[in-house]
Scaffold this motif. Structure first.
Motif, mmCIF file in Angstrom:
data_model
loop_
_atom_site.group_PDB
_atom_site.id
_atom_site.type_symbol
_atom_site.label_atom_id
_atom_site.label_comp_id
_atom_site.label_asym_id
_atom_site.label_seq_id
_atom_site.Cartn_x
_atom_site.Cartn_y
_atom_site.Cartn_z
ATOM 1 N N THR A 1 9.841 16.404 10.871
ATOM 2 C CA THR A 1 10.260 17.795 11.012
ATOM 3 C C THR A 1 10.726 18.361 9.685
ATOM 4 O O THR A 1 10.335 19.471 9.292
ATOM 5 C CB THR A 1 11.386 17.907 12.053
ATOM 6 O OG1 THR A 1 10.954 17.329 13.271
ATOM 7 C CG2 THR A 1 11.795 19.333 12.272
ATOM 8 N N PHE A 2 11.527 17.606 8.952
ATOM 9 C CA PHE A 2 12.006 18.072 7.651
ATOM 10 C C PHE A 2 10.876 18.150 6.628
ATOM 11 O O PHE A 2 10.864 19.039 5.771
ATOM 12 C CB PHE A 2 13.132 17.186 7.122
ATOM 13 C CG PHE A 2 14.457 17.497 7.726
ATOM 14 C CD1 PHE A 2 15.058 18.724 7.523
ATOM 15 C CD2 PHE A 2 15.107 16.557 8.514
ATOM 16 C CE1 PHE A 2 16.286 19.022 8.082
ATOM 17 C CE2 PHE A 2 16.325 16.839 9.078
ATOM 18 C CZ PHE A 2 16.920 18.076 8.868
ATOM 19 N N SER A 3 9.903 17.249 6.706
ATOM 20 C CA SER A 3 8.798 17.313 5.749
ATOM 21 C C SER A 3 7.898 18.524 6.029
ATOM 22 O O SER A 3 7.364 19.113 5.090
ATOM 23 C CB SER A 3 7.988 16.020 5.780
ATOM 24 O OG SER A 3 7.349 15.864 7.021
ATOM 25 N N VAL A 4 7.753 18.909 7.289
ATOM 26 C CA VAL A 4 6.985 20.118 7.598
ATOM 27 C C VAL A 4 7.718 21.353 7.088
ATOM 28 O O VAL A 4 7.107 22.270 6.524
ATOM 29 C CB VAL A 4 6.724 20.206 9.118
ATOM 30 C CG1 VAL A 4 6.236 21.581 9.521
ATOM 31 C CG2 VAL A 4 5.721 19.154 9.531
ATOM 32 N N LEU B 1 6.330 7.801 1.996
ATOM 33 C CA LEU B 1 7.663 7.461 2.484
ATOM 34 C C LEU B 1 7.684 7.327 3.999
ATOM 35 O O LEU B 1 8.367 6.466 4.552
ATOM 36 C CB LEU B 1 8.673 8.520 2.038
ATOM 37 C CG LEU B 1 9.094 8.485 0.585
ATOM 38 C CD1 LEU B 1 9.996 9.670 0.281
ATOM 39 C CD2 LEU B 1 9.811 7.193 0.284
ATOM 40 N N TYR B 2 6.923 8.195 4.686
ATOM 41 C CA TYR B 2 6.847 8.095 6.136
ATOM 42 C C TYR B 2 6.207 6.776 6.554
ATOM 43 O O TYR B 2 6.660 6.128 7.505
ATOM 44 C CB TYR B 2 6.071 9.276 6.706
ATOM 45 C CG TYR B 2 5.925 9.216 8.197
ATOM 46 C CD1 TYR B 2 7.013 9.431 9.027
ATOM 47 C CD2 TYR B 2 4.700 8.925 8.774
ATOM 48 C CE1 TYR B 2 6.885 9.360 10.396
ATOM 49 C CE2 TYR B 2 4.567 8.857 10.139
ATOM 50 C CZ TYR B 2 5.662 9.076 10.942
ATOM 51 O OH TYR B 2 5.531 9.000 12.297
ATOM 52 N N LEU B 3 5.154 6.365 5.869
ATOM 53 C CA LEU B 3 4.508 5.089 6.176
ATOM 54 C C LEU B 3 5.475 3.934 5.966
ATOM 55 O O LEU B 3 5.593 3.041 6.822
ATOM 56 C CB LEU B 3 3.264 4.904 5.311
ATOM 57 C CG LEU B 3 2.557 3.559 5.432
ATOM 58 C CD1 LEU B 3 1.920 3.416 6.810
ATOM 59 C CD2 LEU B 3 1.540 3.397 4.334
ATOM 60 N N ASN B 4 6.187 3.939 4.849
ATOM 61 C CA ASN B 4 7.144 2.870 4.582
ATOM 62 C C ASN B 4 8.269 2.855 5.604
ATOM 63 O O ASN B 4 8.688 1.790 6.071
ATOM 64 C CB ASN B 4 7.724 3.010 3.177
ATOM 65 C CG ASN B 4 6.735 2.627 2.125
ATOM 66 O OD1 ASN B 4 5.838 1.839 2.360
ATOM 67 N ND2 ASN B 4 6.887 3.202 0.951
ATOM 68 N N MET B 5 8.752 4.035 5.979
ATOM 69 C CA MET B 5 9.827 4.105 6.956
ATOM 70 C C MET B 5 9.349 3.647 8.330
ATOM 71 O O MET B 5 10.055 2.938 9.049
ATOM 72 C CB MET B 5 10.378 5.524 7.025
ATOM 73 C CG MET B 5 11.559 5.664 7.942
ATOM 74 S SD MET B 5 12.205 7.319 7.944
ATOM 75 C CE MET B 5 10.817 8.239 8.528
ATOM 76 N N PHE C 1 14.206 8.694 14.305
ATOM 77 C CA PHE C 1 14.471 9.125 12.930
ATOM 78 C C PHE C 1 13.178 9.523 12.226
ATOM 79 O O PHE C 1 13.185 10.444 11.406
ATOM 80 C CB PHE C 1 15.189 8.035 12.149
ATOM 81 C CG PHE C 1 15.592 8.466 10.774
ATOM 82 C CD1 PHE C 1 16.613 9.371 10.597
ATOM 83 C CD2 PHE C 1 14.927 7.987 9.663
ATOM 84 C CE1 PHE C 1 16.977 9.787 9.335
ATOM 85 C CE2 PHE C 1 15.287 8.401 8.401
ATOM 86 C CZ PHE C 1 16.307 9.302 8.238
ATOM 87 N N SER C 2 12.086 8.872 12.563
ATOM 88 C CA SER C 2 10.815 9.251 11.935
ATOM 89 C C SER C 2 10.374 10.638 12.387
ATOM 90 O O SER C 2 9.764 11.369 11.616
ATOM 91 C CB SER C 2 9.738 8.214 12.242
ATOM 92 O OG SER C 2 9.470 8.180 13.624
ATOM 93 N N MET D 1 0.827 -1.193 0.000
ATOM 94 C CA MET D 1 0.000 0.000 0.000
ATOM 95 C C MET D 1 0.871 1.258 0.000
ATOM 96 O O MET D 1 0.597 2.213 -0.713
ATOM 97 C CB MET D 1 -0.925 0.012 1.207
ATOM 98 C CG MET D 1 -1.919 1.153 1.195
ATOM 99 S SD MET D 1 -3.072 1.110 2.558
ATOM 100 C CE MET D 1 -1.993 1.489 3.924
ATOM 101 N N GLY D 2 1.961 1.249 0.771
ATOM 102 C CA GLY D 2 2.888 2.381 0.773
ATOM 103 C C GLY D 2 3.563 2.562 -0.577
ATOM 104 O O GLY D 2 3.737 3.682 -1.050
ATOM 105 N N LEU D 3 3.914 1.455 -1.215
ATOM 106 C CA LEU D 3 4.519 1.529 -2.547
ATOM 107 C C LEU D 3 3.516 2.048 -3.575
ATOM 108 O O LEU D 3 3.861 2.887 -4.416
ATOM 109 C CB LEU D 3 5.038 0.156 -2.962
ATOM 110 C CG LEU D 3 5.750 0.075 -4.299
ATOM 111 C CD1 LEU D 3 7.023 0.908 -4.278
ATOM 112 C CD2 LEU D 3 6.055 -1.355 -4.653
ATOM 113 N N LEU D 4 2.275 1.599 -3.478
ATOM 114 C CA LEU D 4 1.234 2.081 -4.391
ATOM 115 C C LEU D 4 0.962 3.569 -4.170
ATOM 116 O O LEU D 4 0.776 4.320 -5.125
ATOM 117 C CB LEU D 4 -0.041 1.266 -4.204
ATOM 118 C CG LEU D 4 -1.211 1.646 -5.099
ATOM 119 C CD1 LEU D 4 -0.899 1.279 -6.545
ATOM 120 C CD2 LEU D 4 -2.471 0.981 -4.630
#
Length: 95
Positions: A63-66, A40-44, A57-58, A7-10
């Motif tokens: 923080t970087f995505s915001v 990417l966050y879901l996969n990580m 790390f998540s 689902m994350g890949l899709l």
């Protein structure tokens, strides 16, 4: 567990497809980039939970995505103020 990985890949691939299809509209490009970041966050998160590691790390990734989202919105606002719309065809990059 494999269903969530697929689902994350899709999600990532559909965000990438929308990013390439809507390349003339800045707001839709920013939304598709944020969708890819969520995928990417879901996969990580799933990867770190399978390894049993900490999730620090998540939090750094969030923080970087915001910060990336705020930067994209500021570029969108400045582009609308100077050119009146957010279409790339309306303004010349070489000026």
């Amino acid at each position: 567990m494999m269903m969530y990985i697929y689902m994350g890949l899709l999600m990532f691939l559909s965000g990438l497809m929308m990013f390439s299809f809507k390349r003339k509209h800045l707001l839709l490009m920013l939304l598709s980039i944020e969708y890819m970041v969520l995928a990417l966050y879901l996969n990580m998160f799933l990867y770190l939970s399978m390894l049993g590691n900490d999730y620090f790390f998540s939090m750094i990734f969030l923080t970087f995505s915001v910060c990336e989202g705020a930067l994209g919105l500021s570029i969108l606002v400045s582009m609308i103020r100077t050119h009146g719309n957010d279409y790339f065809q309306g303004f010349n990059l070489l000026w």
